[in-house]
Enzyme design. Structure first.
Site, PDB file in Angstrom:
ATOM      1  N   MET A  50     -10.062  -4.136  -0.894  1.00  0.00           N
ATOM      2  CA  MET A  50     -10.617  -3.032  -0.106  1.00  0.00           C
ATOM      3  C   MET A  50     -12.108  -3.272   0.111  1.00  0.00           C
ATOM      4  O   MET A  50     -12.857  -2.344   0.399  1.00  0.00           O
ATOM      5  CB  MET A  50     -10.362  -1.698  -0.806  1.00  0.00           C
ATOM      6  N   ALA A  52     -16.157  -4.370  -0.731  1.00  0.00           N
ATOM      7  CA  ALA A  52     -17.158  -4.215  -1.802  1.00  0.00           C
ATOM      8  C   ALA A  52     -16.905  -5.315  -2.839  1.00  0.00           C
ATOM      9  O   ALA A  52     -16.740  -5.052  -4.036  1.00  0.00           O
ATOM     10  CB  ALA A  52     -17.111  -2.816  -2.419  1.00  0.00           C
ATOM     11  N   HIS A  57     -13.309 -10.414  -7.512  1.00  0.00           N
ATOM     12  CA  HIS A  57     -12.587 -10.856  -6.301  1.00  0.00           C
ATOM     13  C   HIS A  57     -12.767 -12.355  -6.102  1.00  0.00           C
ATOM     14  O   HIS A  57     -11.853 -13.058  -5.679  1.00  0.00           O
ATOM     15  CB  HIS A  57     -13.123 -10.125  -5.059  1.00  0.00           C
ATOM     16  N   LYS A 172      -7.067  -5.899 -14.011  1.00  0.00           N
ATOM     17  CA  LYS A 172      -7.785  -4.652 -14.293  1.00  0.00           C
ATOM     18  C   LYS A 172      -6.939  -3.455 -13.832  1.00  0.00           C
ATOM     19  O   LYS A 172      -6.864  -2.432 -14.484  1.00  0.00           O
ATOM     20  CB  LYS A 172      -9.153  -4.617 -13.604  1.00  0.00           C
ATOM     21  N   SER A 209     -15.350  -2.360  -7.903  1.00  0.00           N
ATOM     22  CA  SER A 209     -16.165  -1.980  -6.735  1.00  0.00           C
ATOM     23  C   SER A 209     -16.863  -0.647  -6.976  1.00  0.00           C
ATOM     24  O   SER A 209     -17.903  -0.356  -6.382  1.00  0.00           O
ATOM     25  CB  SER A 209     -15.280  -1.871  -5.490  1.00  0.00           C
ATOM     26  N   ARG A 210     -16.264   0.196  -7.844  1.00  0.00           N
ATOM     27  CA  ARG A 210     -16.847   1.519  -8.087  1.00  0.00           C
ATOM     28  C   ARG A 210     -18.067   1.474  -9.009  1.00  0.00           C
ATOM     29  O   ARG A 210     -18.792   2.460  -9.114  1.00  0.00           O
ATOM     30  CB  ARG A 210     -15.791   2.463  -8.671  1.00  0.00           C
TER      31      ARG A 210
HETATM   32  O1  PAF Z   1      -6.532  -3.160  -5.529  1.00  0.00           O
HETATM   33  C1  PAF Z   1      -6.915  -2.916  -4.358  1.00  0.00           C
HETATM   34  O2  PAF Z   1      -8.013  -3.270  -3.940  1.00  0.00           O
HETATM   35  C2  PAF Z   1      -5.992  -2.140  -3.434  1.00  0.00           C
HETATM   36  O3  PAF Z   1      -5.240  -1.206  -4.142  1.00  0.00           O
HETATM   37  C3  PAF Z   1      -5.076  -3.054  -2.581  1.00  0.00           C
HETATM   38  C4  PAF Z   1      -4.128  -3.848  -3.448  1.00  0.00           C
HETATM   39  C5  PAF Z   1      -5.931  -3.982  -1.737  1.00  0.00           C
HETATM   40  C6  PAF Z   1      -4.241  -2.189  -1.629  1.00  0.00           C
HETATM   41  O4  PAF Z   1      -5.028  -1.421  -0.803  1.00  0.00           O
END
Ligand code: PAF
Length: 302
Positions: A50, A52, A57, A172, A209-210
């Site tokens: 999503m 950020a 990532h 996580k 991201s939060r």
């Molecule tokens: O973990 C996430 O970032 C979201 O839940 C995902 C898997 C991209 C689905 O929107």
């Protein structure tokens, strides 16, 4: 509404720098490119996000790069999985920086659609639901009604569009990972789900991201969550109940935190474990509210 990326491209003096990361806004152009990849018999690794983007990532991208011929990431803040509209509004959006990070890690392509592209009939009108039994009723499921059905809807849509050989998810979000593995099995999707260990800051805080939404003081205190998880494995505890009440005290004595849940669960079924000496593989999972921000984490318990 114009896609942020188009605005960025129009205003960017450096748009030539985007040359090495293919960026797709539509399903059609994404599929056309991926079809040409498939005809060359190349494997496709997929990292759904999503945005950020943080080091966690990047660990997924790096692993995907090492196991596939090409890697495509997606950035889409999925409104359907936010039960709290305020959480959706304040979710960090950092597309220009995300693009730079993807380029640094040699990601081959990015799919970043609009809400209209993914939900042309309106995001409330989806009629896809999956019977996940207790998997989406416990822990996050109990505190975020509808969240996992929203995750399943978007992940299924993304899998149908991308049709990757391998898809990468962080541990996580352990409950999400378990649910996605279950969905893929139920729907017989020919996709290998690859779990990746949680990436942590040097003080132990799970990357999320939060985290950028925390104040300086909240951030300073946040490593207590991981420390508490680690100490919950202390062998001198005599029962799960004792561990649970100790964790509750540890978290709630910090003025910044409020424990939402702490559970020790079977790693496969997510059913709560009631005895410490159980031979079952288990995870200790926690969710803590830091003012209005929710932080989650988990560790292997047994
Ligand atoms: O973990 C996430 O970032 C979201 O839940 C995902 C898997 C991209 C689905 O929107």
């Amino acid at each position: 509404m114009e896609h942020l990326l188009l605005t960025l491209l129009k205003n960017s003096k450096n748009s030539h720098l985007l040359a090495f990361l293919r960026i797709f806004l539509t399903i059609q152009e994404t599929q056309e490119w991926l079809n040409s990849i498939r005809t060359q018999d190349k494997s496709i690794g997929f990292v759904p996000t999503m945005g950020a983007l943080h080091q966690g990532h990047m660990t997924l991208i790096k692993k995907a790069k090492s196991e596939n011929n090409i890697v495509i990431a997606s950035i889409f803040v999925n409104p359907l999985q936010f039960n709290d509209k305020k959480d959706l509004e304040r979710y960090p959006k950092t597309l220009p920086a995300d693009i730079e990070k993807l380029k640094t890690f040699n990601c081959d392509a990015l799919f970043t659609p609009t809400v209209e592209e993914m939900y042309p009939d309106g995001n409330e009108k989806t009629n896809f639901t999956l019977d996940l039994g207790m998997l989406d009723k416990v822990m996050e499921g109990a505190h975020r009604p509808g969240h996992f059905q929203g995750v399943c809807v978007i992940v299924k849509k993304l899998f149908d569009i991308i049709q990757p050989n391998n898809a990468y998810f962080g541990e996580k979000d352990f409950q999400q990972l378990t649910i996605i593995k279950t969905m893929v099995k139920m729907l017989k999707m020919p996709i290998n789900i690859v779990p990746i260990e949680t990436t942590r800051e040097s003080d132990g805080l799970a990357m999320s991201s939060r985290n950028v939404l925390l104040s300086a003081e909240e951030r300073k205190n946040a490593p207590v969550i991981y420390q508490t998880l680690l100490e919950s494995r202390n062998t001198s505890f005599i029962s799960v109940e004792e561990i649970k009440s100790w964790v509750e005290k540890q978290i709630n004595k910090n003025p910044y935190f409020k424990l939402e849940y702490f559970e020790i669960v079977d790693s496969n079924t997510l059913a709560p474990i009631h005895t410490i000496k159980s031979n079952t593989k288990s995870r200790a999972c926690i969710a803590v509210k830091v003012n209005s921000i929710r932080l989650i984490d988990n560790i292997v318990f047994n």
